[in-house]
Structure formats: structure tokens, C-alpha cells
Design a protein around this motif. Structure first.
Motif, PDB file in Angstrom:
ATOM      1  N   ALA A  80       0.876  -1.181   0.000  1.00  0.00           N
ATOM      2  CA  ALA A  80       0.000   0.000   0.000  1.00  0.00           C
ATOM      3  C   ALA A  80       0.912   1.229   0.000  1.00  0.00           C
ATOM      4  CB  ALA A  80      -0.888  -0.001   1.233  1.00  0.00           C
ATOM      5  N   PRO A  81       0.486   2.330  -0.647  1.00  0.00           N
ATOM      6  CA  PRO A  81       1.338   3.518  -0.676  1.00  0.00           C
ATOM      7  C   PRO A  81       1.794   3.902   0.737  1.00  0.00           C
ATOM      8  CG  PRO A  81      -0.530   3.806  -2.132  1.00  0.00           C
ATOM      9  CD  PRO A  81      -0.755   2.513  -1.405  1.00  0.00           C
ATOM     10  N   GLY A  82       3.102   4.139   0.864  1.00  0.00           N
ATOM     11  CA  GLY A  82       3.659   4.511   2.175  1.00  0.00           C
ATOM     12  C   GLY A  82       4.249   3.336   2.944  1.00  0.00           C
ATOM     13  N   ASP A  83       3.950   2.113   2.521  1.00  0.00           N
ATOM     14  CA  ASP A  83       4.538   0.941   3.203  1.00  0.00           C
ATOM     15  C   ASP A  83       6.043   0.915   2.989  1.00  0.00           C
ATOM     16  OD1 ASP A  83       2.087   0.014   4.001  1.00  0.00           O
ATOM     17  OD2 ASP A  83       1.976  -1.632   2.537  1.00  0.00           O
ATOM     18  N   GLU A  84       6.751   0.454   4.003  1.00  0.00           N
ATOM     19  CA  GLU A  84       8.190   0.230   3.833  1.00  0.00           C
ATOM     20  C   GLU A  84       8.435  -1.221   3.427  1.00  0.00           C
ATOM     21  OE1 GLU A  84       9.789   3.566   7.011  1.00  0.00           O
ATOM     22  OE2 GLU A  84      10.151   1.442   7.413  1.00  0.00           O
ATOM     23  N   VAL A  85       9.375  -1.378   2.494  1.00  0.00           N
ATOM     24  CA  VAL A  85       9.679  -2.713   1.960  1.00  0.00           C
ATOM     25  C   VAL A  85      11.173  -2.957   2.094  1.00  0.00           C
ATOM     26  CG1 VAL A  85       9.657  -4.137  -0.117  1.00  0.00           C
ATOM     27  CG2 VAL A  85       7.775  -2.534   0.320  1.00  0.00           C
ATOM     28  N   LEU A  86      11.533  -4.080   2.690  1.00  0.00           N
ATOM     29  CA  LEU A  86      12.949  -4.412   2.864  1.00  0.00           C
ATOM     30  C   LEU A  86      13.489  -5.110   1.630  1.00  0.00           C
ATOM     31  CD1 LEU A  86      12.634  -5.855   6.458  1.00  0.00           C
ATOM     32  CD2 LEU A  86      13.933  -3.815   5.833  1.00  0.00           C
TER      33      LEU A  86
END
Ligand SMILES: Cc1ncc(COP(=O)(O)O)c(C=O)c1O
Length: 385
Positions: A105-111
Motif C-alpha cells: 500500500a502507498p507509504g509501506d516500507e519494503v525491505l
């Protein structure tokens, strides 16, 4: 125009491939085998083109291939998934695109774990995610579990794991997989697992899918590619395996990306996945022999060859080889002066890249590997002096 694409420079892969074509260099840069691939699987495709359906197959994939992928997961990894848990895509690249578009979702952080396959970063950004980059380094390339833990914050939703890992040819061990699974469970993360190389493993290694680890079935998405399983990289038949809560949204995204994948190739891949153990064993052994051939000749020329546990690739540490060039400079000069194309590992990093390691593809005939090694040996002599 979207600046993600408009401002994107030409990738080093494209740059090296164009140069290799222009100069006629031996191309050990791009990862594709130079043999034709298994005849029976190609014949199954030809037969399906001539006598099967050439119309839109079902959006989720043909029943036969979905069943074959589920059976394959059970046979090789002991995973209990059904045909209904499988989505067929146009290559792993489309599977990754659909998964990241659907699950971020927009704004999620992804490693993202560097070095990383080049598609991940633009796809995460396109999905509206913020990439949090962590890095592995040579020569051990261990999964950086502490750095991953430290990078997790309240907005972190997802991690992408490529295992076995292109470009550095690592196959993560039980400890690394269990540690990552524990972090995913503790922090309620989804794992998108790019396992296109699951069958290309050497020295008796076993692939450990993250989705099989404790607590991961409900939170992992397993992605595969027939291109790598059958040495047919142009086929672009991929698949996603996940529980319905994750697979549903991914299928919605796939519906408006490619919708379907050629039905005749799906037939042939289903046929291929049912092949007996011997096919998979011999395929691995053939690539292992090629790995050993190239590694042996490079080592004899003084190159510091890093271990290759899987994939079509091996890496060389230039600094440890006494070569006074950075990875990019080496690759550009090697094309022009040695007539061999390789890829700089720094291209697989978004930040903090090591600059002394190059990647070479050994999925080539013996004659091609021998000629490339001879040329690289002479080039090493030249640049060391
Ligand atoms: C790690 C990784 N992911 C995805 C892909 C792309 O797979 P496909 O050709 O099925 O799209 C590759 C191809 O080299 C790869 O190495």
C-alpha cells in the motif's frame, strides 16, 4: 510522465549487452544457456501449438499447469498446496510485479536485500512503497539478519527474498531461513520469495523455501519460473503459490497486467514439471560441471573465484585477484580488450555497493568457457603489469 521511468538511466545490463553485440565479445554477462533446452519439453510445446488451443486460457492458468505446480511443490519441498493456490504468470517478472503491486500500500516500507535483482527497486517504488535497503558483502555474503532487524520499523510491511540468490550464487542455509522467518512472524511481515533458481543448486545442496518455515505459510508468496527450471529463459512462464488471502489480490493485479500466458507453453511446462528426478539431477550436474570448468581455469589464471552454490553464475573478487580495477572499469575494458562481457556486482546495489566483484555466466558450452577463460587470463596479465 512517471519520473521513476523517465529519469531511469539505461541499465548496465543493457549497456554491456549492446557493447557485447557491437564488439562480438563472448557474452558471459547475460544469464542464459547456449544450448537448446530439453527436446521433449520443446516438442510438447510444438505439439500444443499445432493440436491444442491457441485461444485465451483461464486467467489463473490452465488447470493442468496449476495442478502440476502444486504437485511439484509437494514432491520437491513437501509443501501442501492445491491447484487452487497457484497462479500462472508471464514469467517470474510478472509474478513479482503483480505481487508487489497487490501487496504494497502507498507509504509501506519494503525491505530489499542487496545485491538484488534489478527489477525489485523500481517495482517497489512504482507500487508506492519506500524501499529500505540492507546489504550483504563479499566474500561470505551471509544474510544480514541483524541489519534486517534494525531496518524494521512500524511501517515495514514486506520483505523480498531471492533464494538462491542471483547474482552472488548463495543458497541460504537453515539458520538464515529460520532467522528471517522469525523476524517476519515477530513483525507481521509478508515475504515475497523469488525462488526462480530453486532447482539450480550444486554440491548436493537443498533448497529451503521460506514458505515452509514455521509461521510462514500464511505470510509468504513463493514465485517460480519455468525459464530457469528448463533452461528455456525466453519462455516467460512463471507461477505464484500462496494462501488464498494473498493469492487473491495478486491475481487481481495479474488480471490487468497480462491476464494470461500462452496456453501451449503452459501445456509444455506442465509436462516438464512431471519429469522424473533424473532430469533435475542431470541438469544440476551439467551446470555444476560448467561451473567447475570455468572456475578452475580462472583460478589457474590467478582470479579469486568466490564459491557458487547455485544459479548460472560465479563471481570473481578483483581486488583479491590482484587486479587494480573497479568492477565497472574492468567490465568495460574486458569487453573491448579481452572480448569477454561480464557484469559488475555494484549494478545490483542501490547504495553502498562493493566495487571489486564481477559476475560471469557459466551456462555455456565447454568451448565457449575455455575461450573466455583464455582471454580473461591474458587480460589479467595485461592489467596486473
Ligand atoms: C532472481 C531472478 N528473478 C526473476 C528473474 C526473471 O525470471 P523470468 O524470466 O521468469 O521473468 C530472474 C532471471 O534471471 C532472476 O534471476
Amino acid at each position: 510522465m512517471n519520473p521513476i521511468y523517465a529519469d531511469m538511466p539505461t541499465s548496465v545490463f543493457e549497456e554491456i549487452s549492446i557493447l557485447a553485440r557491437k564488439t562480438g565479445a563472448i557474452n558471459l554477462g547475460q544469464g542464459f544457456p547456449d544450448h537448446a533446452g530439453p527436446l521433449d519439453v520443446r516438442q510438447a510445446a510444438a505439439e500444443a501449438v499445432l493440436n491444442g488451443s491457441n485461444q485465451y486460457p483461464p486467467m489463473m492458468g490452465t488447470d493442468r499447469l496449476r495442478g502440476a505446480v502444486a504437485d511439484h511443490c509437494r514432491r520437491f519441498h513437501g509443501l501442501a498446496f492445491e491447484a487452487g493456490d497457484v497462479l500462472v504468470t508471464s514469467g517470474a517478472t510478472e509474478a513479482l510485479s503483480a505481487a508487489l503491486l497487490a501487496l504494497i500500500a502507498p507509504g509501506d516500507e519494503v525491505l530489499l536485500i542487496q545485491p538484488m535483482y534489478d527489477a525489485y527497486l523500481p517495482l517497489v517504488r512504482r507500487a508506492g512503497g519506500t524501499a529500505k535497503l540492507v546489504a550483504m558483502g563479499p566474500p561470505a555474503w551471509r544474510l544480514p539478519v541483524d541489519a534486517i532487524a534494525a531496518a524494521i520499523g512500524p511501517r515495514t510491511r514486506l520483505v523480498v527474498l531471492n533464494n538462491p540468490l542471483n547474482p552472488i550464487a548463495r543458497v541460504f542455509d537453515e539458520g538464515e531461513i529460520a532467522a528471517l522467518a522469525a523476524l517476519c512472524v515477530r513483525h507481521d511481515l509478508i515475504a515475497v520469495c523469488d525462488e526462480v533458481w530453486e532447482h539450480v543448486l550444486f554440491d548436493g545442496r537443498r533448497h529451503l523455501p521460506l514458505i515452509a518455515a514455521e509461521g510462514m505459510r500464511e505470510r509468504a508468496v513463493k514465485i517460480g519460473s519455468a525459464g530457469k527450471i528448463f533452461s528455456l529463459t525466453g519462455w516467460k512462464v512463471g507461477f505464484v503459490v500462496a494462501v488464498p488471502a494473498l493469492l487473491g489480490p495478486i491475481a487481481r493485479a495479474h488480471q490487468f497486467l497480462t491476464f494470461t500466458t500462452p496456453p501451449n507453453l503452459q501445456e509444455a511446462v506442465a509436462y516438464g514439471l512431471d519429469k522424473d528426478e533424473a532430469y533435475f539431477r542431470e541438469m544440476r550436474l551439467a551446470y555444476q560441471r560448467s561451473r567447475d570448468r570455468l572456475a578452475g581455469r580462472l583460478a589457474a589464471a590467478g582470479y579469486a573465484v568466490l564459491p557458487s552454490e547455485g544459479t548460472y553464475f560465479l563471481c570473481v573478487d578483483l581486488a583479491a585477484s590482484g587486479i587494480p580495477l573497479g568492477d565497472r572499469a574492468f567490465c568495460l575494458r574486458a569487453i573491448e580488450e579481452a572480448g569477454v562481457a561480464a557484469i559488475p556486482i555494484s549494478a545490483f546495489y542501490g547504495e553502498n555497493a562493493p566495487t571489486s566483484v564481477i559476475r560471469l555466466c557459466f551456462a555455456k558450452s565447454d568451448a565457449v568457457l575455455d575461450e573466455a577463460a583464455t582471454r580473461l587470463a591474458a587480460f589479467a596479465e595485461k592489467v596486473r603489469n
